[in-house]
Design an enzyme around this catalytic site. Structure first.
Site, PDB file in Angstrom:
ATOM      1  N   LYS A   6      21.110 -63.401  54.862  1.00 59.02           N
ATOM      2  CA  LYS A   6      21.755 -63.993  53.696  1.00 59.02           C
ATOM      3  C   LYS A   6      23.133 -64.548  54.026  1.00 59.02           C
ATOM      4  O   LYS A   6      23.914 -64.858  53.123  1.00 59.02           O
ATOM      5  CB  LYS A   6      21.840 -62.948  52.576  1.00 59.02           C
ATOM      6  CG  LYS A   6      20.468 -62.443  52.145  1.00 59.02           C
ATOM      7  CD  LYS A   6      20.552 -61.139  51.382  1.00 59.02           C
ATOM      8  CE  LYS A   6      19.151 -60.539  51.213  1.00 59.02           C
ATOM      9  NZ  LYS A   6      19.218 -59.137  50.750  1.00 59.02           N
TER      10      LYS A   6
ATOM     11  N   ARG B  23      19.094 -49.958  43.434  1.00 59.82           N
ATOM     12  CA  ARG B  23      18.368 -51.218  43.200  1.00 59.82           C
ATOM     13  C   ARG B  23      17.068 -50.911  42.466  1.00 59.82           C
ATOM     14  O   ARG B  23      16.462 -49.862  42.667  1.00 59.82           O
ATOM     15  CB  ARG B  23      18.042 -51.909  44.538  1.00 59.82           C
ATOM     16  CG  ARG B  23      19.232 -52.144  45.453  1.00 59.82           C
ATOM     17  CD  ARG B  23      20.289 -53.042  44.861  1.00 59.82           C
ATOM     18  NE  ARG B  23      19.798 -54.339  44.462  1.00 59.82           N
ATOM     19  CZ  ARG B  23      19.597 -55.361  45.294  1.00 59.82           C
ATOM     20  NH1 ARG B  23      19.843 -55.246  46.580  1.00 59.82           N
ATOM     21  NH2 ARG B  23      19.151 -56.513  44.831  1.00 59.82           N
TER      22      ARG B  23
ATOM     23  N   PRO C 253      19.753 -65.883  45.662  1.00 61.91           N
ATOM     24  CA  PRO C 253      20.139 -65.789  47.068  1.00 61.91           C
ATOM     25  C   PRO C 253      19.418 -64.716  47.873  1.00 61.91           C
ATOM     26  O   PRO C 253      20.017 -63.739  48.268  1.00 61.91           O
ATOM     27  CB  PRO C 253      21.643 -65.525  47.003  1.00 61.91           C
ATOM     28  CG  PRO C 253      21.869 -64.873  45.692  1.00 61.91           C
ATOM     29  CD  PRO C 253      20.770 -65.293  44.782  1.00 61.91           C
ATOM     30  N   GLU C 254      18.123 -64.891  48.129  1.00 65.70           N
ATOM     31  CA  GLU C 254      17.509 -64.128  49.213  1.00 65.70           C
ATOM     32  C   GLU C 254      17.542 -65.055  50.429  1.00 65.70           C
ATOM     33  O   GLU C 254      18.029 -66.184  50.332  1.00 65.70           O
ATOM     34  CB  GLU C 254      16.092 -63.671  48.837  1.00 65.70           C
ATOM     35  CG  GLU C 254      16.144 -62.729  47.632  1.00 65.70           C
ATOM     36  CD  GLU C 254      14.922 -61.846  47.438  1.00 65.70           C
ATOM     37  OE1 GLU C 254      14.176 -61.615  48.408  1.00 65.70           O
ATOM     38  OE2 GLU C 254      14.726 -61.361  46.312  1.00 65.70           O
TER      39      GLU C 254
END
Length: 286
Positions: free
Chosen positions: A52, A276, A2-3
């Site tokens: 998104k 991240r 899901p980008e």
DNA sequence: TAAGTATGTTAAG
DNA sequence: TTAACCTACTTAC
């Protein structure tokens, strides 16, 4: 995956399969039972993505005052999958299920052998008011995948920021839709050191990053995968044996820590930045 | 079969 | 800064 490109594909998928159609809606898993009941029997009239976030509008039936907007964010591991033919018995945790409904718009709705969709594990699945929807758009930066996005607000934030460009790219208030793969890849392709701060970038460099995102992400919408390796750097072009990448697409640095850079041969580095994983090539990105 | 990891975001501390 | 969310895929055993 899901980008942003995934959400734009899903919005298009909803329009193609359910646009102008009555849908049956339910929540087999139960936690969206009320919302699903309100959607049940309505006609899907629009679906779009901003970054998104996925928004789907269901028209008000004659007896009710207003349209309803469904807001979905898949988060890290949510999925929305389409299927053809009759919906199978619910398996696993399905937050929201949509099934193509047939029959006259004002009459009773029956199950139909057309399309169905299953939403699992989303970070958000809610009905939102027009005000909430406007708030969402307002807090998101320009999306390289929306028609005629205006990159100027993004540049204004970047130009004065002391935050590393790698962090700015993942900040959805700055640019909407970029995820960890596109971040790593666009910085590599433009030869930008991920730790350079926004204010250390000149306008032309930022413009190059933005333009490349428009190109890469549009390609992602077309193909459903993230491929970023230029023809000039394919193994054949570089005179090397064929490469096997197992991340759903051909990439330069994402999740290639410790492996040699496809272009200069230096080892790809990784580090954590704000929770991240960041990947970059110290040889190519100065 | 179990463990580990992830393309993301929010809210609590 | 950390935990939570609680799916799906990959890797280890």
């Amino acid at each position: 995956m899901p980008e942003g490109h995934t959400l734009h594909r899903l919005a298009a998928g909803l329009r193609e399969r359910f646009g102008g159609r009555r849908v049956r809606a339910d929540s087999p898993q139960g936690t969206f039972a009320e919302g699903a009941a309100r959607l049940d029997g309505r006609v899907l009239v629009a679906a779009e993505a901003h970054g998104k976030h996925l928004l789907a509008v269901f028209r008000a039936p004659a007896a009710e005052p207003c349209d309803l907007t469904l807001h979905v964010h898949l988060g890290l591991y949510g999925t929305l999958r389409f299927g053809d033919g009759p919906a199978p018995p619910p398996a696993g945790q399905i937050r929201l299920r949509l099934v193509d409904g047939e029959g006259p718009v004002e009459g009773p709705v029956e199950h139909h052998a057309g399309h169905h969709a299953e939403l699992r594990g989303p970070a958000r699945c809610a009905l939102v008011t027009p005000a909430e929807r406007a708030e969402l758009h307002a807090r998101l930066g320009p999306d390289p995948l929306r028609p005629d996005p205006d990159p100027e607000p993004a540049w204004r934030r970047v130009a004065t920021s002391r935050v590393p460009v790698a962090a700015l790219l993942l900040d959805q208030k700055v640019v909407a839709g970029v995820g960890n793969v596109y971040r790593a890849e666009v910085l590599f392709r433009q030869g930008v050191d991920p730790y350079r701060t926004g204010r250390e970038l000149d306008r032309a460099t930022w413009q190059a990053l933005w333009s490349d995102l428009v190109t890469l992400m549009a390609e992602g919408v077309r193909t459903g995968r993230i491929d970023t390796v230029r023809a000039a750097h394919t193994p054949e072009a570089m005179g090397r044996p064929p490469r096997v990448d197992d991340h759903g697409g051909e990439v330069y640095v994402y999740r290639r820590a410790g492996m040699p850079c496809h272009v200069c041969g230096e080892r790809v580095r990784t580090a954590e930045l704000r929770g991240r994983n960041l990947f970059w090539c110290p040889g190519c990105q100065r």
